[in-house]
Motif scaffolding. Structure first.
Motif, PDB file in Angstrom:
ATOM      1  N   UNK A  76      50.788  43.263  48.444  1.00  8.86           N
ATOM      2  CA  UNK A  76      49.808  42.296  48.255  1.00  8.86           C
ATOM      3  C   UNK A  76      48.616  42.751  47.505  1.00  8.86           C
ATOM      4  N   UNK A  77      48.189  41.909  46.635  1.00  8.11           N
ATOM      5  CA  UNK A  77      47.042  42.381  45.749  1.00  8.11           C
ATOM      6  C   UNK A  77      46.052  41.027  45.871  1.00  8.11           C
ATOM      7  N   UNK A  78      44.653  41.574  46.422  1.00  7.47           N
ATOM      8  CA  UNK A  78      43.767  40.635  46.315  1.00  7.47           C
ATOM      9  C   UNK A  78      42.575  40.792  45.794  1.00  7.47           C
ATOM     10  N   UNK A  79      41.954  39.984  44.880  1.00 10.06           N
ATOM     11  CA  UNK A  79      40.864  40.199  44.254  1.00 10.06           C
ATOM     12  C   UNK A  79      39.913  39.079  44.361  1.00 10.06           C
ATOM     13  N   UNK A  80      38.617  39.208  44.804  1.00  9.23           N
ATOM     14  CA  UNK A  80      37.694  38.298  44.873  1.00  9.23           C
ATOM     15  C   UNK A  80      36.739  38.352  43.623  1.00  9.23           C
ATOM     16  N   UNK A 139      60.744  37.958  46.271  1.00 11.18           N
ATOM     17  CA  UNK A 139      59.874  37.039  45.521  1.00 11.18           C
ATOM     18  C   UNK A 139      58.702  37.403  45.026  1.00 11.18           C
ATOM     19  N   UNK A 140      57.887  36.961  44.225  1.00  8.89           N
ATOM     20  CA  UNK A 140      56.523  36.870  43.981  1.00  8.89           C
ATOM     21  C   UNK A 140      55.841  35.785  44.115  1.00  8.89           C
ATOM     22  N   UNK A 141      55.029  35.766  44.866  1.00 12.47           N
ATOM     23  CA  UNK A 141      54.256  34.582  45.164  1.00 12.47           C
ATOM     24  C   UNK A 141      52.786  34.797  44.733  1.00 12.47           C
ATOM     25  N   UNK A 142      51.944  33.808  44.031  1.00 16.16           N
ATOM     26  CA  UNK A 142      50.527  33.856  43.654  1.00 16.16           C
ATOM     27  C   UNK A 142      49.834  32.680  44.535  1.00 16.16           C
ATOM     28  N   UNK A 180      45.164  36.006  44.331  1.00 12.65           N
ATOM     29  CA  UNK A 180      46.181  37.185  45.080  1.00 12.65           C
ATOM     30  C   UNK A 180      47.594  36.929  44.555  1.00 12.65           C
ATOM     31  N   UNK A 181      48.332  38.012  44.827  1.00 13.33           N
ATOM     32  CA  UNK A 181      49.869  38.044  44.757  1.00 13.33           C
ATOM     33  C   UNK A 181      50.455  38.665  45.787  1.00 13.33           C
ATOM     34  N   UNK A 203      55.435  42.128  33.303  1.00 15.97           N
ATOM     35  CA  UNK A 203      54.096  41.867  33.365  1.00 15.97           C
ATOM     36  C   UNK A 203      53.594  41.037  34.616  1.00 15.97           C
ATOM     37  N   UNK A 204      52.868  41.226  35.169  1.00 11.41           N
ATOM     38  CA  UNK A 204      52.271  40.177  36.290  1.00 11.41           C
ATOM     39  C   UNK A 204      50.879  39.910  36.180  1.00 11.41           C
ATOM     40  N   UNK A 205      50.691  38.665  35.684  1.00  7.10           N
ATOM     41  CA  UNK A 205      49.339  38.222  35.559  1.00  7.10           C
ATOM     42  C   UNK A 205      48.932  37.338  36.820  1.00  7.10           C
TER      43      UNK A 205
END
Length: 555
Positions: free
Chosen positions: A329-333, A432-435, A425-426, A363-365
């Protein structure tokens, strides 16, 4: 980034001169004093960057447990000794190294040496790191002169190769990680660079007792250059954008715990005459400033009337040297920039192109947007600064990119994403891949039991499946790294069919002289950037934090 080269080029090859690079083999000496390596100077070497691990794989340009940059010679050799390294008969040193010669970097990869002598002592060796310089260098194997194109510069040699330096020192990020560096390993693997120094910020993954488990957090008290590498290139992301990327504290800096990526005018740095009569040479002269992207004339651009050098200076930071992971899980504020034709992005690329060149390896945007205040598509829906998008790119090649099947946008109800900080976030795992935007799910991509090949629809074509040896999540079953950047304009992303107010888009894609037309219209777009207010930070991409969680325990 949503698109790539949005044009077809006819390239005239004028000459082709092969450059044969001969690298001298290192020799190893084992004694009670440690492990010594000697590398002969093959002719004009100015630096040797040497990486190795003992009895551990060292794929590609992964950071070794031991590393050093050697810039001085003993006689005609570069020599270094690690007194803490003790080898036993049968121990294998897996290594790679790079050397700088005539201003160009060359990588020698995938090498190993096995110690066949006698044991010197029973002392257990402890990994340490020495190098503090990090580089991305290119092996020049061919020199090709190209016919000039509207956005191009002079012809240059091409090549690829990446070098990674490691070093001890304090860091603003924290990582819980093990030693698994196999990009094809089990779920939740993370090959974040690990170092033993006090205050290094990297600790053992055994602290992960529940999942998701936080393995990385950067609150940007400063730029941790051991994690974040600045890209240095005028080639952008392949869309002929109007910026060039540099490592300059005018364009990337931290303040009050926030990372700023801010655009400025190239003419502010070099003068107006430079754009049409200067030469932007980014090849570099040391390991720390070597050009990172030669594609699309990225390392050298020459100005001429009707073909300006990239008129915008900006920054792009990546973690390919210090933080690579699979399933997380990647989260950017972040607070997005405000200004016409600004293109901020928070995204991810594969560490290794296991399945082939873009977009075959994916690629994951996580987030892309446009800084325009009044920008709408044909249906009248805003696609400007009050709209963000998330996308997966995948396909057999450039022409079969299936991104429309994995794309969603979120329009903010009231206000813009430049008014304050929002969370992007993703969640990416083996299912699965969830945004998410502000914890709201906007896109979930589950390829189904037959994987992305059938999901893409390419199974009904004559193309070969590049993911046939991968899992159902291929190409998204390998290690990736994070990119933060602010681009400007270019070809493809600002659709010709969209409308902008109060003035139209000042250039036409694929018509030639796009950057010139953009620059000539600066009286229209430059006031929207507010560069004369708030230190120009209204136009900056602001990052409050980046966090990464491990999704599952290792199998």
């Amino acid at each position: 980034m949503i698109t790539r080269m949005g044009r077809t080029w006819t390239t005239l090859v004028l000459t082709c001169l092969a450059v044969v690079v001969v690298a001298a083999d290192p020799t190893f000496e084992v004694s009670p004093g440690g492990l010594k390596v000697r590398i002969p100077d093959g002719g004009g070497y100015t630096l040797i960057g040497f990486h190795f691990s003992v009895n551990k794989p060292l794929p590609g340009v992964a950071a070794g447990d031991y590393a050093v940059d050697m810039t001085t010679k003993t006689g005609n050799e570069f020599v270094y000794t690690w007194p803490e390294v003790v080898l036993k008969p049968g121990d294998t040193v897996n290594y790679w190294y790079l050397y700088l010669q005539n201003g160009l970097g060359h990588n020698v990869l995938g090498k190993s040496w096995t110690y066949a002598g006698q044991a010197t002592t029973t002392t257990t060796h402890k990994p340490t790191t020495h190098a503090t310089t990090t580089r991305t260098v290119h092996v020049q194997t061919t020199q090709v002169a190209h016919a000039t194109a509207s956005s191009g510069g002079s012809g240059t040699g091409t090549g690829t190769g990446t070098g990674t330096g490691t070093g001890t020192g304090s860091g603003s990020g924290t990582v819980n990680t093990g030693d698994n560096t196999n990009s094809g390993g089990g779920s939740g693997t993370c090959s974040c660079r690990k170092g033993p120094g006090e205050g290094d910020g990297f600790v053992d993954s055994s602290q992960c007792t529940s999942f998701p488990c936080l393995i990385f957090e950067d609150n940007f008290d400063f730029i941790n250059h051991r994690v974040w590498q600045h890209e240095i290139t005028a080639g952008g992301g392949g869309n002929w954008e109007f910026q060039y990327y540099t490592n300059n504290r005018t364009n990337s800096y931290t303040k009050d715990g926030v990372l700023y990526i801010k655009p400025t005018l190239t003419s502010d740095h070099f003068g107006l005459e430079f754009l049409e009569h200067g030469s932007l040479d980014l090849w570099g002269g040391s390991a720390a400033d070597v050009c990172t992207g030669n594609n699309f004339w990225g390392c050298k651009r020459d100005g001429a009337p009707g073909r300006v050098i990239n008129p915008i200076q900006s920054a792009r930071l990546r973690t390919s040297r210090g933080l690579n992971f699979k399933y997380a899980k990647v989260e950017v504020e972040a607070q997005l920039p405000l200004g016409d034709w600004l293109w901020p992005a928070i995204w991810m690329l594969p560490t290794q192109n296991v399945y082939g060149n873009w977009p075959a390896s994916g690629e994951i945007d996580i987030m892309e947007s446009r800084g325009n205040r009044n920008y709408h598509n044909q249906q009248g829906v805003s696609v400007g600064v009050d709209s963000v998008g998330s996308t997966l790119h995948f396909g057999a090649d450039y022409f079969t990119n299936q991104w429309p099947k994995a794309h969603a946008e979120k329009v903010l109800s009231g206000g813009t994403y430049a008014d304050g900080f929002h969370k992007y976030a993703v969640n990416w795992d083996d299912e699965a891949i969830t945004f998410y935007v502000d914890d709201e799910e906007i896109l979930r991509v589950d390829p189904g039991p037959d994987g992305f090949w059938k999901f893409s629809g390419l199974d009904e074509t004559t193309y070969d499946n590049p993911w046939r040896e991968g899992s159902r999540m291929a190409p998204f079953d390998q290690e990736y790294y994070i990119i933060l950047n602010l681009a400007v304009g270019g070809v493809g992303y600002f659709d010709e069919k969209n409308t902008n107010g109060p003035y139209p888009k000042p250039w036409t894609d694929n018509a030639g002289s796009e950057a010139d037309r953009f620059w000539a219209a600066r009286a229209q777009w430059l006031p929207t950037w507010n560069l004369d207010q708030n230190n120009g930070e209204d136009a900056a991409l602001k990052i409050n934090y980046v966090k990464v969680w491990k999704m599952k325990p290792d199998p």
